[in-house]
Design a protein around this motif. Structure first.
Motif: not given
Length: 164
Positions: A4-28
């Motif tokens: 759910x976090x990954x999906x929300x982050x991907x959608x959010x990244x697309x709205x905020x910035x054209x160029x972005x990187x989405x990745x998982x951090x150690x804490x989940x």
């Protein structure tokens, strides 16, 4: 929760910035990096259902991240446009905190006029440099004695011993 976090982050990244990187951090959690704006946003689980801790900060030289400047708990069931609004506000706070305070005399964020900067101080005469006394340590003396012995042994073999 990560999905759910990954999906929300991907959608959010697309709205905020054209160029972005989405990745998982150690804490989940999930991090969105906007290299071109030198900012980052992370979504981390809070333990509550459908809630996440949203944090924002800036990227330092070399690509490392500075500690979060601002954070807030958000509801993941909210529309992405509302989450983007919250992110933009947080990113604006990060950008304002990252800007050096200049001598401009405009209203501050709290509506109060900024204080005028003090007149520059006249330069003082430079102070004399501190003189430190250096003592040769025991280890250095041992090295010097061994080097001296080596030189003496070399000289003895080259120039001959007594009576030659």
């Amino acid at each position: 929760m990560y999905a759910q976090l990954r999906e929300t982050a991907s959608e959010l990244a697309g709205v905020l910035w054209r160029e972005h990187t989405v990745y998982r951090e150690r804490g989940g959690g999930v991090v969105i990096r906007g290299e071109h704006v030198r900012r980052w946003i992370s979504l981390a689980p809070t333990g509550g259902r459908d809630q996440a801790l949203l944090r924002a900060g800036r990227l330092l030289d070399g690509g490392t991240t500075a500690p979060a400047r601002t954070e807030v708990v958000v509801d993941l069931t909210a529309p992405v446009s509302e989450l983007a609004t919250v992110c933009r506000r947080m990113l604006a706070e990060v950008a304002a905190a990252a800007e050096p305070a200049g001598p401009t005399a405009g209203p501050s964020r709290a509506g109060r006029p900024r204080r005028e900067s003090k007149a520059p101080k006249t330069p003082k005469a430079p102070k004399a440099p501190k003189v430190r006394s250096r003592h040769t340590g025991a280890g250095s003396w041992v090295v010097l004695v061994l080097v001296g012995i080596a030189v003496a042994a070399w000289a003895y073999t080259v120039f001959g011993g007594p009576g030659y």
